[in-house]
Write a protein that holds these residues in place. Structure first.
Motif, PDB file in Angstrom:
ATOM      1  N   LEU A 242      -5.602  -9.748  -9.297  1.00 44.84           N
ATOM      2  CA  LEU A 242      -6.194  -9.197  -8.062  1.00 44.84           C
ATOM      3  C   LEU A 242      -6.276  -7.673  -8.113  1.00 44.84           C
ATOM      4  N   SER A 243      -5.220  -7.066  -8.695  1.00 41.98           N
ATOM      5  CA  SER A 243      -5.185  -5.615  -8.785  1.00 41.98           C
ATOM      6  C   SER A 243      -6.330  -5.093  -9.648  1.00 41.98           C
ATOM      7  N   VAL A 244      -6.574  -5.778 -10.781  1.00 46.19           N
ATOM      8  CA  VAL A 244      -7.677  -5.386 -11.671  1.00 46.19           C
ATOM      9  C   VAL A 244      -9.007  -5.552 -10.938  1.00 46.19           C
ATOM     10  N   PHE A 245      -9.126  -6.669 -10.227  1.00 46.52           N
ATOM     11  CA  PHE A 245     -10.348  -6.981  -9.490  1.00 46.52           C
ATOM     12  C   PHE A 245     -10.629  -5.920  -8.410  1.00 46.52           C
ATOM     13  N   MET A 246      -9.576  -5.545  -7.695  1.00 48.71           N
ATOM     14  CA  MET A 246      -9.713  -4.524  -6.626  1.00 48.71           C
ATOM     15  C   MET A 246     -10.167  -3.193  -7.218  1.00 48.71           C
ATOM     16  N   ARG A 247      -9.602  -2.891  -8.364  1.00 44.18           N
ATOM     17  CA  ARG A 247      -9.929  -1.630  -9.028  1.00 44.18           C
ATOM     18  C   ARG A 247     -11.407  -1.597  -9.408  1.00 44.18           C
ATOM     19  N   LYS A 248     -11.897  -2.765  -9.895  1.00 44.81           N
ATOM     20  CA  LYS A 248     -13.315  -2.841 -10.276  1.00 44.81           C
ATOM     21  C   LYS A 248     -14.199  -2.616  -9.053  1.00 44.81           C
ATOM     22  N   LEU A 249     -13.704  -3.024  -7.896  1.00 42.57           N
ATOM     23  CA  LEU A 249     -14.473  -2.848  -6.657  1.00 42.57           C
ATOM     24  C   LEU A 249     -14.240  -1.472  -6.026  1.00 42.57           C
ATOM     25  N   ASN A 250     -13.446  -0.645  -6.714  1.00 44.86           N
ATOM     26  CA  ASN A 250     -13.108   0.695  -6.211  1.00 44.86           C
ATOM     27  C   ASN A 250     -12.330   0.673  -4.901  1.00 44.86           C
ATOM     28  N   ILE A 251     -11.545  -0.379  -4.715  1.00 47.23           N
ATOM     29  CA  ILE A 251     -10.700  -0.456  -3.511  1.00 47.23           C
ATOM     30  C   ILE A 251      -9.277  -0.092  -3.928  1.00 47.23           C
ATOM     31  N   PRO A 252      -8.674   0.911  -3.287  1.00 44.45           N
ATOM     32  CA  PRO A 252      -7.311   1.296  -3.683  1.00 44.45           C
ATOM     33  C   PRO A 252      -6.322   0.128  -3.584  1.00 44.45           C
ATOM     34  N   ASN A 253      -5.414   0.095  -4.546  1.00 41.75           N
ATOM     35  CA  ASN A 253      -4.443  -1.004  -4.625  1.00 41.75           C
ATOM     36  C   ASN A 253      -3.522  -1.106  -3.417  1.00 41.75           C
ATOM     37  N   ILE A 254      -3.396  -0.013  -2.707  1.00 47.08           N
ATOM     38  CA  ILE A 254      -2.493  -0.037  -1.548  1.00 47.08           C
ATOM     39  C   ILE A 254      -2.964  -1.090  -0.523  1.00 47.08           C
ATOM     40  N   TYR A 255      -4.289  -1.293  -0.454  1.00 49.67           N
ATOM     41  CA  TYR A 255      -4.817  -2.284   0.486  1.00 49.67           C
ATOM     42  C   TYR A 255      -4.457  -3.704   0.058  1.00 49.67           C
ATOM     43  N   LEU A 256      -4.261  -3.882  -1.241  1.00 48.83           N
ATOM     44  CA  LEU A 256      -3.836  -5.193  -1.736  1.00 48.83           C
ATOM     45  C   LEU A 256      -2.416  -5.472  -1.244  1.00 48.83           C
ATOM     46  N   TYR A 257      -1.570  -4.451  -1.299  1.00 47.10           N
ATOM     47  CA  TYR A 257      -0.199  -4.612  -0.812  1.00 47.10           C
ATOM     48  C   TYR A 257      -0.197  -4.878   0.702  1.00 47.10           C
ATOM     49  N   ILE A 258      -0.994  -4.094   1.435  1.00 46.32           N
ATOM     50  CA  ILE A 258      -1.042  -4.279   2.894  1.00 46.32           C
ATOM     51  C   ILE A 258      -1.553  -5.683   3.219  1.00 46.32           C
ATOM     52  N   ALA A 259      -2.621  -6.117   2.519  1.00 44.00           N
ATOM     53  CA  ALA A 259      -3.168  -7.451   2.755  1.00 44.00           C
ATOM     54  C   ALA A 259      -2.124  -8.518   2.439  1.00 44.00           C
ATOM     55  N   ALA A 260      -1.402  -8.321   1.303  1.00 42.65           N
ATOM     56  CA  ALA A 260      -0.377  -9.298   0.923  1.00 42.65           C
ATOM     57  C   ALA A 260       0.702  -9.384   1.998  1.00 42.65           C
ATOM     58  N   SER A 261       1.133  -8.228   2.506  1.00 41.40           N
ATOM     59  CA  SER A 261       2.174  -8.215   3.548  1.00 41.40           C
ATOM     60  C   SER A 261       1.685  -8.938   4.795  1.00 41.40           C
ATOM     61  N   LEU A 262       0.445  -8.683   5.179  1.00 44.69           N
ATOM     62  CA  LEU A 262      -0.085  -9.294   6.396  1.00 44.69           C
ATOM     63  C   LEU A 262      -0.275 -10.805   6.215  1.00 44.69           C
ATOM     64  N   VAL A 263      -0.797 -11.210   5.057  1.00 43.00           N
ATOM     65  CA  VAL A 263      -1.027 -12.649   4.814  1.00 43.00           C
ATOM     66  C   VAL A 263       0.313 -13.380   4.741  1.00 43.00           C
ATOM     67  N   PHE A 264       1.254 -12.828   3.982  1.00 44.85           N
ATOM     68  CA  PHE A 264       2.575 -13.461   3.878  1.00 44.85           C
ATOM     69  C   PHE A 264       3.253 -13.479   5.256  1.00 44.85           C
ATOM     70  N   GLY A 265       3.117 -12.367   5.974  1.00 45.80           N
ATOM     71  CA  GLY A 265       3.746 -12.274   7.293  1.00 45.80           C
ATOM     72  C   GLY A 265       3.167 -13.297   8.264  1.00 45.80           C
ATOM     73  N   LEU A 266       1.849 -13.441   8.211  1.00 43.72           N
ATOM     74  CA  LEU A 266       1.163 -14.409   9.088  1.00 43.72           C
ATOM     75  C   LEU A 266       1.604 -15.824   8.738  1.00 43.72           C
ATOM     76  N   ALA A 267       1.652 -16.080   7.426  1.00 48.11           N
ATOM     77  CA  ALA A 267       2.078 -17.409   6.974  1.00 48.11           C
ATOM     78  C   ALA A 267       3.496 -17.682   7.454  1.00 48.11           C
ATOM     79  N   ALA A 268       4.353 -16.648   7.403  1.00 45.54           N
ATOM     80  CA  ALA A 268       5.746 -16.811   7.850  1.00 45.54           C
ATOM     81  C   ALA A 268       5.819 -17.109   9.336  1.00 45.54           C
ATOM     82  N   LEU A 269       4.960 -16.470  10.112  1.00 40.95           N
ATOM     83  CA  LEU A 269       4.972 -16.698  11.557  1.00 40.95           C
ATOM     84  C   LEU A 269       4.480 -18.100  11.894  1.00 40.95           C
ATOM     85  N   ILE A 270       3.495 -18.589  11.100  1.00 42.35           N
ATOM     86  CA  ILE A 270       2.959 -19.930  11.347  1.00 42.35           C
ATOM     87  C   ILE A 270       3.981 -20.992  10.924  1.00 42.35           C
ATOM     88  N   ALA A 271       4.694 -20.713   9.817  1.00 42.99           N
ATOM     89  CA  ALA A 271       5.637 -21.709   9.275  1.00 42.99           C
ATOM     90  C   ALA A 271       6.780 -22.017  10.261  1.00 42.99           C
TER      91      ALA A 271
END
Lengths: 271, 203
Positions: A242-271
């Protein structure tokens, strides 16, 4: 010319009044102040005119600013000797030199210092940590390294960036003052592309080595459980891709971390 | 409380190195994290947060007028929240990132104010009422105060919120943030490798 070291020190404040309208103009006046004071010592009107001129828009990479400063000092000295009728012409020349050296130096500086030397200094820091811990993965090394190793790693890291930065600041002033249009005010004295490429290849080799070694250690080392180890390795593989893919799209990797935190966090709240 | 106030002041001072004074890299997260970690009692946690912050901030370059989120503020806030407010490192890291982004908006505002004041500043410089050194000193002091005020408010706010709600945070949420914290070095290392791969443009 003024003492180079004094001017080098002044370049550390080049961005002290950074603004959107004329960028580093006040900082540049601060650098040039002792120079124009000396040149126009007994000519207050010319001094005032030089101050106004030096307050015009200016922007470059701070470490590369010497390549503009030296050339500007030389042109300023030339302006001070011309007859009044040629003043406008020499000032126009001054503006051309200022803009062209600043733009070229900025482009080189961004690629050399921001894009290569800064990450490379981090790579050296990580290598020292890994070696200091007897060759284990980055994550594990960070959990048990001692203060002396960290201090050594930080010193090496800071020197990796600051030694070239200081040399370029000092040499930039000297070379551009002694230079001319023929060698673009010292800017083509060094093959910048070759230098940048050399550091890039060095960085690539070292980072690939760190990643491969970290993966090897993860596979070799004792896992919490086989299931846990497979889950972690899968997660690492997914995020590396995903990190390589984001880089190819010129999206900073920090957004991958933020997205991961939000997705994992949301999943945790639903679980 | 005294430690918090003094450490925030030190962080605000180090942050000046990011753009305004020096750029000798003492504001880099690895340096800031270690210094603050050492002062707060756990240099290793500070250094680790510093490395993680630096790895995922690599994509941001302060080129021209670009105002990237502040790595020093992200890392420093995270270290202070983790060590002085007892926040878990994986939560503190996330909050620190938010702090870095939040400050970039304030930074933009400060630069706009400076731009508005430019005409007056230039006039006083041309007329010789002030010298450039004094103007720069004033600018640095104001920048320091703005960063300091931001840090005091931001860290106190999130520290207080965490203390009020930490007991209600579910175990699942802890695991979720631990997971995302775990992948940071891997995301960062991939980014680090790719940062060296772009071909330079011709001079």
């Amino acid at each position: 010319m003024e003492k180079n070291l004094g001017l080098v020190f002044r370049t550390f404040l080049l961005q002290g009044y950074w603004n959107f309208a004329r960028l580093q103009n006040v900082g540049m006046l601060y650098v040039m102040e002792p120079v124009i004071k000396r040149i126009y010592k007994d000519r207050p009107l010319m001094y005032q005119r030089a101050k106004a001129r030096n307050l015009e828009v200016f922007n470059t990479h701070p470490a590369m600013s010497g390549y503009s400063i030296g050339a500007m000092i030389r042109q300023e000295e030339k302006i001070s000797t011309v007859a009044l009728e040629h003043l406008a012409e020499e000032e126009r020349e001054w503006r051309i030199i200022r803009a062209s050296t600043a733009n070229t130096a900025a482009s080189i500086g961004d690629r050399l210092f921001w894009a290569v030397l800064k990450p490379l200094s981090l790579v050296f820091c990580l290598l020292i940590i890994i070696i200091g811990r007897g060759g284990i993965s980055v994550n594990d090394a960070l959990n048990g390294v001692n203060l002396a190793t960290v201090v050594l790693a930080l010193i090496i890291s800071l020197l990796t960036y600051n030694i070239p930065s200081l040399i370029v600041r000092y040499k930039g002033i000297k070379d551009s003052y002694a230079g001319s249009e023929d060698n673009f005010y010292g800017l083509i004295n060094l093959n910048w592309n070759k230098t940048i490429n050399f550091f890039k290849i060095m960085g690539q080799i070292l980072v690939v080595g760190i990643i491969l070694y970290a993966i090897y250690v993860r596979f070799r080392g004792p896992a919490d459980s086989e299931h846990d180890s497979v889950a972690k390795m899968s997660l690492i593989a997914v995020f590396l891709i995903l990190s390589v893919f984001m880089r190819k799209l010129n999206i900073p990797n920090i957004y991958l971390y933020i997205a991961a935190s939000l997705v994992f966090g949301l999943a945790a709240l639903i679980a | 409380m005294t430690a918090f106030i003094l450490i925030c002041a030190l962080l605000a001072f180090l942050e000046l190195d990011t753009t305004y004074f020096g750029q000798v890299m003492v504001s880099r997260p690895i340096v800031v994290g270690t210094i603050l970690g050492l002062l707060c009692g756990d240099f290793l946690l500070g250094f680790k947060i510093g490395v993680f912050t630096e790895l995922i901030y690599l994509d941001f370059m302060p080129i021209g007028g670009v105002i990237p989120p502040s790595g020093a503020i992200s890392c420093g806030s995270a270290v202070i929240l983790a060590q002085l407010f007892g926040m878990e490192a994986y939560f503190a890291f996330f909050v620190g990132i938010l702090g870095g982004f939040a400050f970039s908006f304030i930074e933009k505002y400060i630069r706009k104010i400076r731009t508005k004041l430019l005409t007056i500043t230039e006039q006083s410089l041309k007329e010789g009422k002030d010298n450039a050194g004094f103007i720069l000193f004033q600018s640095l002091v104001l920048q320091f105060l703005a960063v300091y005020a931001f840090l005091l408010v931001f860290i106190s706010l999130f520290g207080a919120l965490f203390n009020a709600f930490s007991a209600h945070i579910s175990e699942h949420l802890h695991i979720a943030f631990k997971f995302s914290y775990f992948v940071v070095p891997w995301i960062g290392l991939a980014g680090l490798m790719l940062s060296f791969s772009a071909k330079p443009k011709a001079d």
